[in-house]
Each structure stands twice: as structure tokens, then as C-alpha cells.
Design an enzyme around this catalytic site. Structure first.
Site: not given
Ligand code: C6P
Length: 423
Positions: A381, A217, A243, A140, A220
Site C-alpha cells: 500500500c 502518521d 499494529k 502509505h 508503524q
Molecule cells: N500498513 C502494512 O502492511 P490502518 O489500516 O488504518 O490501520 O493503517 C494504515 C496505515 C497507515 N500508515 C502506515 C504507515 C501504515 O503502515 C498503514 C498500514 C499495513 O504496511 C497494511 S497496508
């Protein structure tokens, strides 16, 4: 609008292959008891953000209605209660990720902030000209851009471990990228754009054989896979509350205590200090050293309620059900000839990312919305992974424990309707 009639959830039985009853689970989520564009809402965008169960909403309401005060600052009863609730939340998140001590949990805004924190306070000080930071091809943007910033600041170089056509890491190539120049590895546990589950235990082991610290990370992974940072031995692990059925604006960074102790603060301000004069500041202990300013207190409490909600359901049941649902959905979409699945890893969770031959993903998203189906279309993203598969965007349906086979049937029927129009 939520009507009383819609609240009358049909009594159905869960599949015999699983003891988790998604119809029962769905009742926990008020937002799912509504119609969208005149149809029952089918929410298939949980990888973007998940819905929130009543217990999470109640925990946040209770805090604001009964316990609201700033933490760590008041000697009065209300502030002491708020502080206890916040610190208990830290303990729950520590348990959820398998940290051995609550101090190893830093509350942050989410995965993005957690990665930026590690990039600026750990990695930036450890890399110089020509050193390498290794990521995978399925990251991401949140696990790419912070490292690019560090590279610009230090002269380090970003390296990328490749993946195969199924969307799986090529372990031999990953191993070869771990050289004497590699000073840090950052990898996703689960790809948001493909659903691939990385073999992170092996990947951490390979990096540690060369004394290279690793960040995972877990944005997910957290709602789908039990995490045990102590067993994994990773140095940093990140999660986003929203999430995993918790509120937005809060998340956690797990960090090994010895590393956190040695790291400088990320931001300066209230609560991260022990004493301040105009000449000198003594910093507070971990984790407070990294939590400058008033934190998202209610958010942390809601986050912990969400983690406890998952733990109470139990990962055994959750995994069995989600596996069955993903399998059902994969077979269902395979009956549509124009569907080309992007991401077909053997180890996969929750995500169906695909293109429909001859139809732009955004058109599909708009047509499905008219039928009450919420999916995400775009690059998610994760633009480099779109480039890897030579597509500008995909249609992504992402699943959670409240999704049912009827949701998948509705998706498949709508996609077939789309193809009727565009064929
Ligand atoms: N992915 C998706 O629709 P935040 O925004 O900081 O909570 O998470 C960012 C992020 C980081 N790593 C991974 C693997 C992610 O999937 C995400 C967020 C969302 O897939 C929104 S772009």
C-alpha cells in the site's frame, strides 16, 4: 492447530546484550504456539498486523463476559462500568502517546480513519485553489489519497518531499518545499515499506517556523518508538491498535485541544450531540463530538491493554532488543548475494524490505509459506515508493518483540533454498 507439545516452549536465554527475553514474550501470544504447513509458525508480518498477547484477549473477553453495555447512555451499573472502562482506556492511550489530556484522544477505526477525519474537518476548510499540502515520498496510501481527495475538492495541490537512495528524507529539499503556499504537512513517523524513521521533531520544527500545522502518521512507530506528542509539538498524531498488539477496527487520533475544539464534527449521529431539534443541533464537547454512534468499546479496552502491555515491558528493553534483532537480520540477509535491500536508512526499525534477483516476490512469499514463514510481498500500500526504487513489489519481513534469532535463521535458510531452485 495448537498442540500441548507446541505449547512447551523451549527454555532459552535471551541475548546478553538485551534484558528482554523474546522466548518469554512469545509465550504471551497464543497464536504463535502453532504450526503452519507442518512447520513451527514464523510470523514476520507484524507491520501488516501484529499478534495479540493473552492479556489483550483477556481484557476483551472480560468486557464481553462481565461489563458489556453501551456507554454514555445508561444510568444503570453495567453501563456506568462500561463507560468507566472505555474512558479509562482513553486515559491509557493519552499516557501512551504523551498527550496532556484524555480529551485530546479521539477513538477512531484506525490510522486511515484518523487521517481522513483531519483531512475533511481541518484541512479541507483551510485550503483553496493553488494552496499546497506537503507529504513525503515514503507515505502509505492512507497518507496520500485523503489529501488527493481534499485537493480535488478544493483546487489545492499535493506536493512531495523527496528521499535519497537509502530511503531517507532529504531535509534541505523538505525545507525548500515549505513555502508560503504550504498550508499543511502530513508525514509518516516510520515508513512501512522501508523501515525508515523520519526525523519528525526537526520536520515539525521546520514546518512550525512557518506556522504550518503537521500531522504525523504513527501507525508503524507506535510498537517500536516511545511517542510524546507534547514534546514533539505536533498538531495531530495517529495510531492503529492492531499494529501495536491490540485488536483491529480501533485506533486513535491525537489532536491539539484548541484545534479539535475549533473543528466541525466528522460524522453526525448519536453521542456527538448535546441537543437536537429538527431546526438545530448543538454538538457535544471534544472528544465526543468526533465519536458519533456506538464506538468499538471492547476494541478501545483491548487497545489500552495492548498499550499497557508495551509500557510494562518498557521501551528501553524493547528498543535494545529490536535493534539487536534488526542488526542480526540485516547481516544475515547480506550473506545472500541475490538480496537487494530496499531501504537502508541509518535510522531504521523493524522492517526488512528486499528483492531477490531473478525471483518474483510473490513466488518467494508462496515458497516461504510452505515452510511456515509468514511474510508480506507486494507494494505494501505504498506504490509511489515502489516506483521511486523502480521495483513493482518487495518481499517484506517485519519484526516485533516476539521474534527471535531462530526466526531470522529460518527466513535466511528458506531464502537460500529459494535461490537453490531459481539459480
Ligand atoms: N500498513 C502494512 O502492511 P490502518 O489500516 O488504518 O490501520 O493503517 C494504515 C496505515 C497507515 N500508515 C502506515 C504507515 C501504515 O503502515 C498503514 C498500514 C499495513 O504496511 C497494511 S497496508
Amino acid at each position: 492447530m495448537v498442540t500441548a507439545a507446541m505449547k512447551q516452549v523451549k527454555m532459552k536465554t535471551a541475548s546478553p546484550a538485551s534484558s528482554l527475553d523474546p522466548y518469554r514474550i512469545k509465550q504471551d501470544f497464543p497464536v504463535l504456539q502453532q504450526q503452519s504447513n507442518g512447520r513451527p509458525l514464523v510470523y514476520l508480518d507484524s507491520a501488516n498486523t501484529s499478534q495479540k498477547p493473552q492479556c489483550v484477549i483477556d481484557a476483551i473477553n472480560k468486557f464481553y463476559a462481565h461489563d458489556n453495555a453501551n456507554i454514555h447512555r445508561g444510568v444503570y451499573d453495567l453501563s456506568i462500568r462500561a463507560t468507566k472502562a472505555y474512558e479509562n482506556a482513553r486515559g491509557t492511550i493519552a499516557k501512551f502517546v504523551g498527550a496532556s489530556r484524555p480529551e485530546e484522544i479521539i477513538f477512531v477505526r484506525g490510522t486511515t480513519e484518523a487521517i481522513n477525519l483531519v483531512a475533511q474537518t481541518f484541512v479541507r476548510n483551510r485550503v483553496g485553489q493553488g494552496d499546497e499540502i506537503l507529504v513525503t515520498a515514503m507515505e502509505h496510501h492512507s497518507n496520500i489519497v485523503p489529501w488527493q481527495i481534499v485537493c480535488q475538492q478544493t483546487g489545492a495541490v499535493l506536493k512531495v518531499a523527496p528521499i535519497n537512495d537509502a530511503g531517507e528524507i532529504i531535509l534541505d529539499a523538505y525545507r525548500e518545499k515549505l513555502t508560503a503556499k504550504t498550508k499543511f504537512v502530513a508525514m509518516t513517523h516510520v515508513s512501512n515499506a522501508l523501515g525508515t524513521v523520519n526525523p519528525i521533531a526537526k520536520m515539525i520544527e521546520l514546518a512550525h517556523e512557518k506556522d504550518i500545522p503537521v500531522l504525523v502518521d504513527g501507525a508503524q512507530a507506535a510498537p517500536h518508538i516511545p511517542i510524546n506528542v507534547s514534546e514533539l509539538g505536533c498538531d495531530f498524531y495517529t495510531v492503529s491498535s492492531h499494529k501495536m498488539f491490540g485488536p483491529t477496527g480501533v485506533g486513535a487520533l491525537y489532536g491539539r485541544l484548541d484545534l479539535l475544539n475549533a473543528m466541525p464534527p466528522y460524522q453526525g449521529g448519536g453521542d456527538m450531540i448535546l441537543s437536537v431539534t429538527f431546526e438545530h443541533t448543538t454538538y457535544n464537547e471534544v472528544p465526543y463530538k468526533f465519536e458519533a454512534g456506538t464506538p468499538h468499546i471492547a476494541g478501545a479496552i483491548g487497545f489500552a491493554a495492548a498499550a499497557q502491555y508495551i509500557l510494562d515491558i518498557g521501551f528501553d528493553k524493547l528498543i535494545a532488543y529490536e535493534h539487536e534483532l534488526l542488526d542480526y537480520a540485516t547481516k544475515s540477509l547480506a550473506t545472500i548475494p541475490e538480496v537487494r535491500m530496499i531501504g537502508t536508512a541509518a535510522e531504521k526499525v523493524s522492517v526488512l524490505s528486499f528483492v531477490l534477483d531473478g525471483v518474483h516476490p510473490h513466488d518467494v512469499g508462496t515458497i516461504l509459506d510452505q515452510q511456515g514463514i509468514a511474510i508480506r510481498t507486494g507494494h505494501h500500500c505504498a506504490q509511489p515508493i515502489m516506483d521511486r526504487f523502480d521495483v513493482p513489489a518487495t518481499i517484506r519481513a517485519s519484526l516485533a518483540i516476539y521474534n527471535t534469532k531462530e526466526d531470522i535463521d529460518a527466513l535466511a535458510a528458506s531464502l537460500k533454498n529459494v535461490m537453490e531452485v531459481f539459480r
